[in-house]
Motif scaffolding. Structure first.
Motif, PDB file in Angstrom:
ATOM      1  N   LYS A  80      28.997  36.980  37.632  1.00 33.03           N
ATOM      2  CA  LYS A  80      28.637  38.399  37.645  1.00 33.03           C
ATOM      3  C   LYS A  80      29.720  39.272  37.039  1.00 33.03           C
ATOM      4  CE  LYS A  80      25.607  37.848  41.660  1.00 33.03           C
ATOM      5  NZ  LYS A  80      25.366  38.193  43.081  1.00 33.03           N
ATOM      6  N   ARG A  81      30.954  39.090  37.459  1.00 26.93           N
ATOM      7  CA  ARG A  81      32.044  39.942  36.961  1.00 26.93           C
ATOM      8  C   ARG A  81      32.582  39.478  35.618  1.00 26.93           C
ATOM      9  NH1 ARG A  81      35.041  43.021  40.516  1.00 26.93           N
ATOM     10  NH2 ARG A  81      33.727  43.912  42.165  1.00 26.93           N
ATOM     11  N   LEU A  82      32.503  38.171  35.381  1.00 31.85           N
ATOM     12  CA  LEU A  82      32.970  37.575  34.125  1.00 31.85           C
ATOM     13  C   LEU A  82      34.452  37.798  33.875  1.00 31.85           C
ATOM     14  CD1 LEU A  82      29.943  38.337  31.769  1.00 31.85           C
ATOM     15  CD2 LEU A  82      30.360  36.320  33.188  1.00 31.85           C
ATOM     16  N   ASN A  83      35.238  37.774  34.961  1.00 35.29           N
ATOM     17  CA  ASN A  83      36.690  37.808  34.784  1.00 35.29           C
ATOM     18  C   ASN A  83      37.171  36.414  34.394  1.00 35.29           C
ATOM     19  OD1 ASN A  83      36.128  36.849  37.557  1.00 35.29           O
ATOM     20  ND2 ASN A  83      38.363  36.678  37.658  1.00 35.29           N
ATOM     21  N   TRP A  84      38.268  36.330  33.686  1.00 35.75           N
ATOM     22  CA  TRP A  84      38.792  35.040  33.266  1.00 35.75           C
ATOM     23  C   TRP A  84      39.538  34.381  34.417  1.00 35.75           C
ATOM     24  CZ3 TRP A  84      37.550  32.634  28.796  1.00 35.75           C
ATOM     25  CH2 TRP A  84      36.880  33.416  27.861  1.00 35.75           C
ATOM     26  N   LYS A  85      39.360  33.083  34.554  1.00 41.34           N
ATOM     27  CA  LYS A  85      39.952  32.345  35.666  1.00 41.34           C
ATOM     28  C   LYS A  85      40.361  30.947  35.210  1.00 41.34           C
ATOM     29  CE  LYS A  85      35.207  32.676  37.051  1.00 41.34           C
ATOM     30  NZ  LYS A  85      35.046  34.038  36.485  1.00 41.34           N
ATOM     31  N   SER A  86      41.339  30.375  35.900  1.00 39.80           N
ATOM     32  CA  SER A  86      41.827  29.043  35.545  1.00 39.80           C
ATOM     33  C   SER A  86      42.432  28.385  36.776  1.00 39.80           C
ATOM     34  CB  SER A  86      42.882  29.132  34.436  1.00 39.80           C
ATOM     35  OG  SER A  86      44.083  29.698  34.955  1.00 39.80           O
TER      36      SER A  86
END
Length: 290
Positions: free
Chosen positions: A271-277
């Motif tokens: 939903k937010r489409l923030n980048w994550k790793s």
């Protein structure tokens, strides 16, 4: 007139074995302490064949390494340990108390969006993983992981739960500030929950300054303003396992007669489409709900 323990012990061993086979593995072990006849009956193949799943010969044929045993009781407890099946892409075990079947799908058995694109996910071995490789998230904005298992291979009349088995790298980012959603579906049963794989991000030392990272859900909880969704996140917080991995319950379902088709499981954050790793996936485990 009541029947004494001595009278019971005079019954034919085959009769006692039949009665014990109608109980449970735990009760069978306890009954062995009654008398010598009970001990012999409780250790018989007649009893432990009953506690093994009907399709155990097929499961053994799929084992990566041969499973050796001298009795059905020994086989039962050997299968209470984890064995690898299907070329090492899945693991199998029995629940020690009930004999119910447990499976874990490896990362390679899951559908991971962009999982085969090295820019987004990498695959590599980890010494403490039961599988030959794990999936590590390099960097994505769209997190979607799905798995399926046939309900027919699970134990009937059993309530199961699905668990994500994972780790979070110490240099991860973007995982602790937004909530993910899990769904477990079997037929008309749908179990959906708001979760967080990293509810409290560990303290970090950067440039000589100490930073404390808490996601908004946990801030609200600590301030006494948590709503139902935030309370659920806290209740489903990841738990550390004895093997050093983390697990998080994704949802549960009741497997009636195994006739409802596939159990579908998913973890989503789209939903937010923030980048994550930094999320490391070993697999999804399906085992009886305690």
């Amino acid at each position: 007139m009541g029947t004494s323990c001595g009278d019971i012990c005079t019954l034919p061993e085959g009769c006692i074995s039949h009665v014990i086979s109608l109980t449970s593995p735990v009760d069978s072990c306890r009954s062995a302490a009654v008398c010598t006849t009970f001990r012999s009956a409780a250790e018989s193949d007649i009893v432990w064949e009953r506690f093994l799943p009907p399709d155990y010969p097929s499961i053994l044929s799929r084992a990566v390494h041969p499973v050796e045993y001298l009795s059905k009781k020994q086989l039962f407890f050997r299968l209470c340990e984890t064995i690898l099946i299907d070329d090492g892409n899945m693991s199998f075990s029995l629940d020690k108390s009930s004999g119910a079947k447990c499976y874990m799908l490896s990362g390679r058995q899951l559908f991971i969006v962009w999982g085969d694109t090295p820019h987004y996910w990498t695959w590599h071995p980890l010494p403490d993983s039961r599988f030959s490789e794990v999936a590590e998230l390099v960097d994505v904005c769209w997190l979607e992981i799905r798995g399926k298992i046939e309900s027919s291979i699970l134990t009937p009349k059993t309530t199961y739960a699905a668990y994500l088995i994972f780790k979070v790298d110490q240099n991860s980012h973007g995982l602790g500030f937004l909530n993910q959603e899990t769904t477990v579906k079997l037929g008309a049963q749908v179990s959906t929950h708001t979760v967080n794989v990293q509810p409290i991000v560990a303290e970090r030392q950067r440039n000589g300054h100490r930073w404390h990272f808490l996601n908004s859900s946990w801030n609200a909880i600590l301030e006494g303003h948590a709503d139902a969704e935030q309370n659920e996140i806290a209740a489903r917080a990841p738990q550390e396992r004895a093997d050093g991995w983390m697990e998080m319950e994704m949802g549960e379902f009741y497997n009636d007669e195994g006739e409802d088709g596939e159990v579908e499981m998913s973890l989503m954050e789209v939903k937010r489409l923030n980048w994550k790793s930094g999320l490391i996936i070993q697999g999804i485990e399906i085992r009886p709900k305690k």
